[in-house]
Design an enzyme around this catalytic site. Structure first.
Site, PDB file in Angstrom:
ATOM      1  N   ILE A 476       0.852  -1.475   0.338  1.00  0.00           N
ATOM      2  CA  ILE A 476      -0.391   0.547  -0.063  1.00  0.00           C
ATOM      3  C   ILE A 476       0.546   1.076  -0.038  1.00  0.00           C
ATOM      4  O   ILE A 476       0.496   2.189  -1.102  1.00  0.00           O
ATOM      5  CB  ILE A 476      -0.853  -0.135   1.280  1.00  0.00           C
ATOM      6  CG1 ILE A 476      -1.576  -1.770   1.637  1.00  0.00           C
ATOM      7  CG2 ILE A 476      -2.049   1.206   0.933  1.00  0.00           C
ATOM      8  CD1 ILE A 476      -2.912  -1.518  -0.002  1.00  0.00           C
ATOM      9  N   THR A 556       1.169   0.326   7.762  1.00  0.00           N
ATOM     10  CA  THR A 556       1.509  -0.704   8.177  1.00  0.00           C
ATOM     11  C   THR A 556       0.662  -1.587   8.623  1.00  0.00           C
ATOM     12  O   THR A 556      -0.327  -1.009   8.756  1.00  0.00           O
ATOM     13  CB  THR A 556       3.108  -1.504   9.108  1.00  0.00           C
ATOM     14  OG1 THR A 556       2.310  -0.746  10.206  1.00  0.00           O
ATOM     15  CG2 THR A 556       3.226  -0.256   9.116  1.00  0.00           C
ATOM     16  N   LYS A 683     -13.085  -5.565  10.858  1.00  0.00           N
ATOM     17  CA  LYS A 683     -13.937  -4.178  10.105  1.00  0.00           C
ATOM     18  C   LYS A 683     -15.639  -4.153  10.841  1.00  0.00           C
ATOM     19  O   LYS A 683     -16.039  -2.222  10.904  1.00  0.00           O
ATOM     20  CB  LYS A 683     -14.624  -4.422   9.060  1.00  0.00           C
ATOM     21  CG  LYS A 683     -13.392  -4.488   8.419  1.00  0.00           C
ATOM     22  CD  LYS A 683     -13.198  -4.915   6.405  1.00  0.00           C
ATOM     23  CE  LYS A 683     -11.672  -5.031   5.895  1.00  0.00           C
ATOM     24  NZ  LYS A 683     -11.255  -5.463   4.535  1.00  0.00           N
TER      25      LYS A 683
HETATM   26  N1  LIG Z   1      -4.310  -4.599   0.653  1.00  0.00           N
HETATM   27  C1  LIG Z   1      -5.720  -4.201   0.608  1.00  0.00           C
HETATM   28  O1  LIG Z   1      -6.218  -4.415  -0.110  1.00  0.00           O
HETATM   29  C2  LIG Z   1      -5.631  -3.650   2.151  1.00  0.00           C
HETATM   30  C3  LIG Z   1      -4.945  -3.673   2.737  1.00  0.00           C
HETATM   31  N2  LIG Z   1      -4.711  -2.453   4.664  1.00  0.00           N
HETATM   32  C4  LIG Z   1      -3.905  -1.999   5.310  1.00  0.00           C
HETATM   33  O2  LIG Z   1      -3.058  -1.833   4.530  1.00  0.00           O
HETATM   34  C5  LIG Z   1      -1.611  -1.707   5.568  1.00  0.00           C
HETATM   35  C6  LIG Z   1      -0.485  -2.125   4.874  1.00  0.00           C
HETATM   36  O3  LIG Z   1      -0.363  -3.589   3.657  1.00  0.00           O
HETATM   37  P1  LIG Z   1       0.304  -4.158   3.052  1.00  0.00           P
HETATM   38  O4  LIG Z   1       0.669  -2.540   2.739  1.00  0.00           O
HETATM   39  O5  LIG Z   1      -0.334  -5.244   2.297  1.00  0.00           O
HETATM   40  O6  LIG Z   1       1.415  -4.625   4.337  1.00  0.00           O
HETATM   41  P2  LIG Z   1       2.758  -5.046   3.467  1.00  0.00           P
HETATM   42  O7  LIG Z   1       3.045  -5.948   4.676  1.00  0.00           O
HETATM   43  O8  LIG Z   1       3.199  -4.940   1.984  1.00  0.00           O
HETATM   44  O9  LIG Z   1       3.607  -3.506   4.001  1.00  0.00           O
HETATM   45  C7  LIG Z   1       4.149  -3.226   5.241  1.00  0.00           C
HETATM   46  C8  LIG Z   1       5.014  -1.684   5.120  1.00  0.00           C
HETATM   47  O10 LIG Z   1       5.261  -1.625   6.630  1.00  0.00           O
HETATM   48  C9  LIG Z   1       6.380  -1.954   7.600  1.00  0.00           C
HETATM   49  N3  LIG Z   1       6.615  -1.586   8.497  1.00  0.00           N
HETATM   50  C10 LIG Z   1       5.620  -2.466   9.506  1.00  0.00           C
HETATM   51  N4  LIG Z   1       6.102  -2.591  10.666  1.00  0.00           N
HETATM   52  C11 LIG Z   1       6.544  -1.400  11.109  1.00  0.00           C
HETATM   53  C12 LIG Z   1       7.588  -0.874  12.035  1.00  0.00           C
HETATM   54  N5  LIG Z   1       7.021  -1.130  12.719  1.00  0.00           N
HETATM   55  N6  LIG Z   1       8.156   0.320  10.982  1.00  0.00           N
HETATM   56  C13 LIG Z   1       8.520   0.589  10.703  1.00  0.00           C
HETATM   57  N7  LIG Z   1       7.745  -0.380   8.970  1.00  0.00           N
HETATM   58  C14 LIG Z   1       6.763  -0.998   9.160  1.00  0.00           C
HETATM   59  C15 LIG Z   1       7.041  -3.229   6.576  1.00  0.00           C
HETATM   60  O11 LIG Z   1       9.029  -2.686   6.103  1.00  0.00           O
HETATM   61  C16 LIG Z   1       6.110  -2.450   5.201  1.00  0.00           C
HETATM   62  O12 LIG Z   1       7.520  -1.965   4.293  1.00  0.00           O
HETATM   63  C17 LIG Z   1      -2.520  -3.108   6.755  1.00  0.00           C
HETATM   64  O13 LIG Z   1      -2.276  -2.981   7.931  1.00  0.00           O
HETATM   65  C18 LIG Z   1      -3.670  -3.643   5.763  1.00  0.00           C
HETATM   66  O14 LIG Z   1      -4.558  -4.306   6.961  1.00  0.00           O
HETATM   67  C19 LIG Z   1      -6.334  -2.334   4.061  1.00  0.00           C
HETATM   68  C20 LIG Z   1      -6.808  -1.991   3.033  1.00  0.00           C
HETATM   69  C21 LIG Z   1      -7.281  -2.377   2.584  1.00  0.00           C
HETATM   70  N1  LIG Z   2      -7.759  -7.827   3.707  1.00  0.00           N
HETATM   71  C1  LIG Z   2      -8.370  -7.256   3.328  1.00  0.00           C
HETATM   72  C2  LIG Z   2      -7.767  -5.989   3.182  1.00  0.00           C
HETATM   73  C3  LIG Z   2      -8.595  -4.455   3.725  1.00  0.00           C
HETATM   74  O1  LIG Z   2      -9.270  -4.729   4.332  1.00  0.00           O
HETATM   75  C4  LIG Z   2      -9.609  -7.484   2.608  1.00  0.00           C
HETATM   76  O2  LIG Z   2      -9.352  -8.724   1.884  1.00  0.00           O
HETATM   77  O3  LIG Z   2     -10.787  -6.907   3.087  1.00  0.00           O
END
Ligand SMILES: NC(=O)C1=CN([C@@H]2O[C@H](COP(=O)(O)OP(=O)(O)OC[C@H]3O[C@@H](n4cnc5c(N)ncnc54)[C@H](O)[C@@H]3O)[C@@H](O)[C@H]2O)C=CC1
Ligand SMILES: N[C@@H](CC=O)C(=O)O
Ligand code: NA
Length: 818
Positions: A476, A556, A683
């Site tokens: 993201i 994150t 959610k």
């Molecule tokens: N994939 C989707 O469709 C959706 C995702 N989200 C939310 O978006 C968020 C991010 O998801 P992704 O990008 O898929 O995750 P990801 O795992 O690809 O990226 C997470 C990033 O955060 C960094 N990170 C984690 N803990 C950290 C810390 N303590 N300090 C510094 N950096 C840290 C990691 O190094 C990485 O760069 C999650 O909370 C997820 O629930 C929300 C809505 C939809």
């Molecule tokens: N992992 C979630 C993404 C958004 O929050 C989903 O599958 O809906």
């Protein structure tokens, strides 16, 4: 007639003097009638003062400094005067230096330096520079004359800061200029008494000389040539976006200069102002720039505000007490005492309750002022009419100045609002009834933030800056950065918003740069300049920078990062996040974040917590704001599970479908969170809370779809192995539904204060039956949407739509802060 004045930097070197001569020649070619005033070569006046001091203390090496002064002037002669004419000029200048040396010898003998002698010593700077430049001009065939201002500017005998005798001076100036048509090159800064003793004119001295001549000769304009392109909207060292002010009124220039704009010292231009002569501030080193015109009335303006300036370090004295109410004479006594001790007051503020008066002074004098007032008001203090005299330090004053503010409402509102939204506390306020200056006293550590946010808001055609700190450069985060990069030009031109990423971090590296991190090379920047990540250090830095319009973006799924939100909001930094952890913990924590943001006037936005970019949270909040009541929520809130149940077929592996969902960016970083129901539980909990119900996590009943062994898998690879092993289980679930003509849907519902989530087979009649891909659907039944519910449907997971939702939240903060 036009009067030109060149300051110390303009005559400071051979090259700059060449420029000056060129400017003079241009005027001659235009047929302009001009008189030119010169300062000493840059730095010479200070050296002369130092030499005088050394001579009084008997330090003999002052002669070394005199030699250096001589060399500097000789170098100009060597460079700019034809060789055959040089010896005559050397001799002449040598003569002046001899006179200086004789004087210094006298001082060093009697070891005493009167103000009178001090003035005489400093007069050599202008005398030397003007003598040499006159010779340079003459050597170019221009009929010119050195004019020693001591012959035409007559003053009283207040050495160091002499008062001009205008009647006599005007007469002498007019007589002198009537006598000759040669170009007059005049020494700035100096004059003389009626007894012909040398005097100096104090601060802004050479500007003063030009102004006196201009007024006496009724000049059409006075040009002050310096080394900057005129006056600026703010000090560019503090406000990088400051820009040139094309026109300014005398009154505005006065208000701004009082607050430290150093380009001109308007009081010294008073004679010109009194005669309505415009003064142009021009740049010797950029002579085609139009500079700033200072005149009685300004042209039509683009902005209501003309400039913002500050005094960076002040102390506030607060005199307070019940004995002051309705008692005449307290303020008279107070300011009488201050005047008697020659204490200059920068700003005064008294509320109509008359309970307290506060005033700002130079902090270096604060202790002294306190002692004086304690003594003078000892009786009042002893009788309890006045509480003790309090001094507050580490403060700054910011003055927002502009004639456009007169009788125009909303300026103060805007000013206080932008400072408020940026968490700048206002300690005291003063606005004169002239209405052209609103001054606020603030804590010094907020000075830069306050100046920049005020500049940003008042000079609207300039884009407002939004400073972003991003944690998480995963799926993201990186998609968001790409979207910001692609959209930045549009935002700047269409929304007047400059989005600037000033900090970013992932679990490994972090980089912070208040000037902004270029988004076409952020990965390299993280690698080359990044240091090992420490989230507490990252957050501390954000607070240290104290930049206006700051937004912290948590991309994150980390649980610990949430602990920083409250302190960030408390420091007036908005928070935007797709991370659901903060909003799905204990209800009290959820509430606290909401309250903190509200109290601080900043934003805590998390539209993507539910349904990714779909406008679900905003819709619920909108309905709540408008007074609707929620009766029931029914929803499919997992993009991952939607995708899985829309894709899974007999004959393909369930685990592979989950893998595909992960590859498509639908799953949580840990897909067990999706499959276990945790993500959906979070959610529905958040939705219920937004809908006004104080639900706790344990109030959500999860009917899991996973066999026990999958739930217990300790790692993600182990989890996938368990899914493989249980493929039959998932095939059976599917087959059972299909035989009944149903589809599998993982449904969340909330009704009567109870939330449940679980696998529900739905038949063709059910509105959730038709759902495709990774779509989400939410159906809200409310008091106002009772017969037919309000339904929102669309892609509810994936990198692009999620990042886009985060981006929209960020941009909405930009609009809010504006
Ligand atoms: N994939 C989707 O469709 C959706 C995702 N989200 C939310 O978006 C968020 C991010 O998801 P992704 O990008 O898929 O995750 P990801 O795992 O690809 O990226 C997470 C990033 O955060 C960094 N990170 C984690 N803990 C950290 C810390 N303590 N300090 C510094 N950096 C840290 C990691 O190094 C990485 O760069 C999650 O909370 C997820 O629930 C929300 C809505 C939809
Ligand atoms: N992992 C979630 C993404 C958004 O929050 C989903 O599958 O809906
Ligand atoms: Na959403």
């Amino acid at each position: 007639m036009q009067v030109l004045k060149f300051g110390g930097t303009s005559v400071g070197s051979v090259d700059s003097i060449k420029q000056v001569i060129q400017i003079i020649e241009n005027h001659r070619q235009n047929g302009d009638q001009i008189a030119v005033v010169f300062s000493a070569m840059g730095g010479i006046t200070n050296q002369l003062i130092e030499i005088g001091r050394m001579a009084t203390t008997g330090e003999t090496d002052y002669m070394e400094l005199v030699r250096r002064i001589e060399d500097r002037h000789f170098n100009v002669i060597k460079a700019l005067i034809p060789i055959k004419e040089q010896s005559k000029v050397f001799a002449h200048v040598r003569g002046i230096i001899n006179e200086l040396e004789d004087l210094l010898r006298g001082v060093s003998l009697i070891r005493e330096l009167s103000l009178r002698t001090h003035d005489l010593i400093t007069s050599f700077g202008e005398r030397l520079s003007t003598t040499i430049i006159t010779e340079c001009v003459k050597s170019r065939g221009i009929p010119a004359q050195f004019c020693d201002a001591r012959k035409i500017i007559k003053t009283d005998a207040q050495f160091g800061q002499a008062e001009v005798n205008y009647t006599l001076t005007n007469q002498l100036v007019q007589e002198h200029f009537a006598k000759t048509s040669d170009l007059q090159l005049v020494t700035g800064f100096i004059g003389s008494t009626e007894k012909n003793e040398t005097t100096t004119l104090g601060r802004g001295g050479s500007d003063y000389t030009a102004s006196i001549l201009g007024a006496a000769l009724n000049a059409e304009v006075i040009d002050i040539w310096t080394d900057v392109d005129g006056m600026m909207t703010a000090d560019p060292r503090k406000v990088p976006n400051a820009f040139n002010i094309p026109t300014i009124t005398y009154a505005e220039a006065m208000e701004l200069s009082h607050f430290g704009a150093k380009v001109i010292y308007p009081p010294s231009l008073q004679p010109a102002f009194a005669r309505n002569i415009p003064v142009r501030v021009l740049n010797t080193f950029n002579p085609t720039h139009a500079g700033t015109v200072v005149s009685r009335t300004a042209e039509r303006r683009q902005y209501t505000i003309t400039g913002i300036s500050s005094i960076d370090d002040i102390a506030l004295v607060n005199v307070q007490g019940s004995g002051m109410i309705g008692v005449a004479g307290v303020s008279a006594k107070l300011f009488g005492v201050l005047a008697a001790h020659k204490i200059s007051v920068i700003l005064i503020s008294q509320a109509s309750s008359e309970h307290s008066i506060c005033f700002a002074i130079d902090p270096r004098g604060a202790e002294n002022v306190k002692n004086i007032l304690d003594e003078e008001f000892a009786t009042e203090i002893a009788h309890g009419h006045i509480d003790s005299i309090a001094i507050e330090r580490d403060l700054s004053v910011i003055a927002t100045v502009g004639e456009g503010m007169k009788k125009s409402s909303g300026i103060a509102g805007k000013l206080f609002s932008v400072l408020g939204k940026n968490g700048v506390n206002i300690v005291a306020v003063a606005q004169g009834s002239s209405e052209i200056n609103i001054s606020v006293v603030i804590n010094k550590n907020n000075l830069s933030k306050a100046l920049n946010s005020l500049h940003n808001i008042f000079f609207q055609s300039e884009a407002r800056v939004l400073n972003l700190y991003l944690v998480g450069t995963g799926l993201i985060g990186k998609t968001l950065l790409q979207q910001i990069y692609n959209q930045s030009e549009y935002l700047r031109s269409e929304k007047l918003l400059k989005v600037c990423v000033v900090g970013m971090t992932n679990t490994k590296k972090m980089v912070l740069d208040p000037k902004g991190i270029s988004l076409d090379g952020w990965r390299e920047r993280l690698l080359t300049d990044g240091v090992t990540t420490s989230l507490p250090a990252f957050v501390e830095k954000i607070k240290d920078y104290n930049l206006p319009n700051s937004v912290f973006i948590d991309c994150t799924s980390d649980k610990d990062i949430v602990q920083f939100y409250e302190s960030l909001l408390d420091a007036n930094i908005s928070v935007v996040t797709p991370n659901k952890v903060a909003n799905s913990g204990p209800y009290s924590e959820y509430r606290r974040l909401q309250r903190t943001a509200l109290n601080r006037g900043v934003k805590f936005l998390y539209e993507t917590n539910v349904g990714a970019g779909l406008p679900i949270i905003n819709t619920v909040q909108g309905l709540m704001t408008a007074g609707d009541r929620f009766l029931k929520i029914e929803a499919i809130l997992s993009g991952t599970l939607s995708f899985i149940f829309n894709t899974f077929r007999p004959g393909i592996s369930f685990a592979d479908v989950v893998r595909e969902a992960k590859e498509k960016g639908y799953t949580e970083p840990d897909p067990r969170d999706d499959l276990s129901g945790l993500d959906v539980a979070r959610k529905i909990l958040i939705l219920a809370r937004e809908a006004g119900f104080a639900l706790e996590p344990e109030d959500v009943t999860i009917e899991t779809l996973l066999p026990e062994s999958c739930l217990a898998a300790p790692t993600i690879p182990a989890f996938f192995e368990e899914l493989e092993r249980n493929n039959n289980y998932f095939e059976n679930l599917l087959a059972e539904a299909e035989t009944k003509g149903e589809k599998l849907r993982f449904v969340a519902s909330f009704e009567n204060n109870k939330a449940t989530i679980g696998l529900r087979p739905v038949n063709t009649e059910h509105p959730f039956y038709q759902l495709t891909g990774a779509d989400n659907i939410v159906s809200f039944t409310t008091e106002r949407y009772k017969d037919r519910p309000l339904v929102i449907k669309g892609p509810g997971a994936g990198a692009e739509v999620t990042a886009s939702g985060v981006f929209a939240d960020v941009v909405s903060i930009g609009s809010y802060l504006a």
